[in-house]
Design a protein around this motif. Sequence first.
Motif, PDB file in Angstrom:
ATOM      1  N   ILE A  74       0.711  -1.191   0.135  1.00  0.00           N
ATOM      2  CA  ILE A  74       0.246   0.051  -0.046  1.00  0.00           C
ATOM      3  C   ILE A  74       0.772   1.346   0.120  1.00  0.00           C
ATOM      4  N   ASN A  75       0.667   2.118  -1.079  1.00  0.00           N
ATOM      5  CA  ASN A  75       1.445   3.536  -1.094  1.00  0.00           C
ATOM      6  C   ASN A  75       0.883   4.363   0.091  1.00  0.00           C
ATOM      7  N   ASP A  76       1.665   5.339   0.289  1.00  0.00           N
ATOM      8  CA  ASP A  76       1.168   6.270   1.271  1.00  0.00           C
ATOM      9  C   ASP A  76      -0.251   7.063   0.999  1.00  0.00           C
ATOM     10  N   ASP A  77      -0.413   7.005  -0.181  1.00  0.00           N
ATOM     11  CA  ASP A  77      -1.750   7.763  -0.425  1.00  0.00           C
ATOM     12  C   ASP A  77      -2.912   6.652  -0.762  1.00  0.00           C
ATOM     13  N   GLY A  78      -2.750   5.395  -0.223  1.00  0.00           N
ATOM     14  CA  GLY A  78      -3.747   4.448  -0.306  1.00  0.00           C
ATOM     15  C   GLY A  78      -3.762   3.502  -1.606  1.00  0.00           C
ATOM     16  N   GLY A  79      -3.155   3.995  -2.493  1.00  0.00           N
ATOM     17  CA  GLY A  79      -2.977   3.312  -3.777  1.00  0.00           C
ATOM     18  C   GLY A  79      -2.101   1.828  -3.536  1.00  0.00           C
ATOM     19  N   VAL A  80      -2.407   0.986  -4.798  1.00  0.00           N
ATOM     20  CA  VAL A  80      -1.813  -0.055  -4.494  1.00  0.00           C
ATOM     21  C   VAL A  80      -0.246  -0.260  -5.554  1.00  0.00           C
ATOM     22  N   ASN A  81       0.779  -0.683  -4.869  1.00  0.00           N
ATOM     23  CA  ASN A  81       2.109  -0.581  -5.571  1.00  0.00           C
ATOM     24  C   ASN A  81       2.209  -2.253  -5.995  1.00  0.00           C
ATOM     25  N   VAL A  82       2.420  -2.436  -7.248  1.00  0.00           N
ATOM     26  CA  VAL A  82       2.475  -4.061  -7.782  1.00  0.00           C
ATOM     27  C   VAL A  82       3.949  -4.105  -8.342  1.00  0.00           C
ATOM     28  N   SER A  83       4.817  -4.772  -7.712  1.00  0.00           N
ATOM     29  CA  SER A  83       6.101  -5.224  -7.901  1.00  0.00           C
ATOM     30  C   SER A  83       6.579  -6.541  -8.004  1.00  0.00           C
ATOM     31  N   PRO A  84       7.116  -6.971  -8.987  1.00  0.00           N
ATOM     32  CA  PRO A  84       8.199  -8.376  -9.034  1.00  0.00           C
ATOM     33  C   PRO A  84       8.901  -8.449  -7.826  1.00  0.00           C
ATOM     34  N   MET A 130       3.651  -9.906 -15.213  1.00  0.00           N
ATOM     35  CA  MET A 130       5.201  -9.466 -14.480  1.00  0.00           C
ATOM     36  C   MET A 130       5.818  -8.498 -15.120  1.00  0.00           C
ATOM     37  N   ALA A 131       5.786  -8.591 -16.384  1.00  0.00           N
ATOM     38  CA  ALA A 131       6.520  -7.542 -17.284  1.00  0.00           C
ATOM     39  C   ALA A 131       6.115  -6.421 -17.113  1.00  0.00           C
ATOM     40  N   HIS A 132       4.827  -6.041 -17.005  1.00  0.00           N
ATOM     41  CA  HIS A 132       4.261  -4.789 -17.094  1.00  0.00           C
ATOM     42  C   HIS A 132       4.443  -4.132 -15.502  1.00  0.00           C
ATOM     43  N   ALA A 133       4.498  -5.100 -14.671  1.00  0.00           N
ATOM     44  CA  ALA A 133       4.539  -4.688 -13.245  1.00  0.00           C
ATOM     45  C   ALA A 133       6.095  -4.308 -13.028  1.00  0.00           C
ATOM     46  N   ALA A 134       7.018  -5.069 -13.743  1.00  0.00           N
ATOM     47  CA  ALA A 134       8.542  -4.875 -13.518  1.00  0.00           C
ATOM     48  C   ALA A 134       9.076  -3.483 -13.826  1.00  0.00           C
ATOM     49  N   VAL A 135       8.351  -2.951 -15.018  1.00  0.00           N
ATOM     50  CA  VAL A 135       8.885  -1.659 -15.500  1.00  0.00           C
ATOM     51  C   VAL A 135       7.659  -0.660 -14.995  1.00  0.00           C
ATOM     52  N   GLY A 136       6.889  -0.718 -14.448  1.00  0.00           N
ATOM     53  CA  GLY A 136       5.899   0.162 -13.694  1.00  0.00           C
ATOM     54  C   GLY A 136       4.896   0.712 -14.603  1.00  0.00           C
ATOM     55  N   VAL A 150      10.812 -14.708 -20.435  1.00  0.00           N
ATOM     56  CA  VAL A 150      10.128 -13.491 -20.337  1.00  0.00           C
ATOM     57  C   VAL A 150      10.552 -13.076 -18.876  1.00  0.00           C
ATOM     58  N   ILE A 151      10.725 -13.979 -17.894  1.00  0.00           N
ATOM     59  CA  ILE A 151      11.162 -13.490 -16.418  1.00  0.00           C
ATOM     60  C   ILE A 151      12.531 -12.944 -16.527  1.00  0.00           C
ATOM     61  N   GLU A 152      13.490 -13.577 -17.421  1.00  0.00           N
ATOM     62  CA  GLU A 152      14.916 -13.280 -17.519  1.00  0.00           C
ATOM     63  C   GLU A 152      14.928 -11.907 -18.050  1.00  0.00           C
ATOM     64  N   ALA A 153      13.983 -11.576 -19.183  1.00  0.00           N
ATOM     65  CA  ALA A 153      13.878 -10.246 -19.842  1.00  0.00           C
ATOM     66  C   ALA A 153      13.273  -9.116 -18.839  1.00  0.00           C
ATOM     67  N   CYS A 154      12.651  -9.588 -17.877  1.00  0.00           N
ATOM     68  CA  CYS A 154      11.912  -8.681 -16.862  1.00  0.00           C
ATOM     69  C   CYS A 154      13.186  -8.392 -15.941  1.00  0.00           C
ATOM     70  N   ILE A 155      13.916  -9.009 -15.425  1.00  0.00           N
ATOM     71  CA  ILE A 155      14.957  -8.751 -14.711  1.00  0.00           C
ATOM     72  C   ILE A 155      15.821  -7.898 -15.418  1.00  0.00           C
ATOM     73  N   LEU A 156      16.365  -8.145 -16.600  1.00  0.00           N
ATOM     74  CA  LEU A 156      17.218  -7.039 -17.352  1.00  0.00           C
ATOM     75  C   LEU A 156      16.547  -5.696 -17.293  1.00  0.00           C
ATOM     76  N   ALA A 157      15.177  -5.510 -17.723  1.00  0.00           N
ATOM     77  CA  ALA A 157      14.518  -4.360 -17.961  1.00  0.00           C
ATOM     78  C   ALA A 157      14.539  -3.631 -16.583  1.00  0.00           C
TER      79      ALA A 157
END
Length: 188
Positions: free
Chosen positions: A10-20, A63-69, A134-141
């Motif tokens: 949970i972000n400080d504004d109440g929003g949700v952060n999604v991260s690998p 996962m890919a979308h979350a990885a790069v926000g 894709v997971i490896e590419a996410c890490i690189l990203a």
Amino acid sequence: VILEGIVTTINDDGGVNVSPMGPLVDRAISQLVLRPFKTSRTFANLQRAGCGVLHVTDNVELMAHAAVGRLDPVPQMQRLPAFNGYVLTDACRWYAFKVKQILDPTERATVECEIIDRGVQREFFGFNRAQFAVIEACILATRIDRIEQSEIREELKRLKPLIKKTAGDRETRAFEFLKNYFEERWAE
Ligand SMILES: Cc1cc2nc3c(=O)[nH]c(=O)nc-3n(C[C@H](O)[C@H](O)[C@H](O)COP(=O)(O)O)c2cc1C
């Protein structure tokens, strides 16, 4: 063993952060230790809110979308009753946790967590090599600022055949999305 998953906080504004995030877990997943970079929003949220939800999913596009926000549209999720946390609808399993202790001697903190609730939403699809690519590419990203462009290009070239051989639509789209992300960032 490391379990590559997605953590919502949970972000400080109440929003949700999604991260690998890849916490250290035991095979029964009875406890987890997160290792977030102190610069990450996940770390700040864990420190402030003291809780989160870890997800296991075979959806590498998410996962890919979350990885790069770049979560557009924002994935479906549901607030847990009586817990300050959100469960991603398209996760196979989830683990709601509370932070027990934070040790932060290096650039990565060690966050010991206690699992207080868990759920199964659907079956895990299973393995294919394109998912790993894709997971490896996410890490690189997520390390684009720390790894040479030439090295990332080499890695992507090596991963590409795994996509060609085993991907479904989702893995193909995720890999293309990340390739476009790299090109966009390098062009900046
Ligand atoms: C599979 C995978 C595992 C990851 N594991 C971690 C981790 O354990 N710790 C960490 O700090 N970042 C990890 N990352 C990188 C973060 O997801 C990335 O830095 C993200 O931008 C952090 O987002 P935040 O600032 O919103 O928390 C991982 C990325 C991927 C793709």
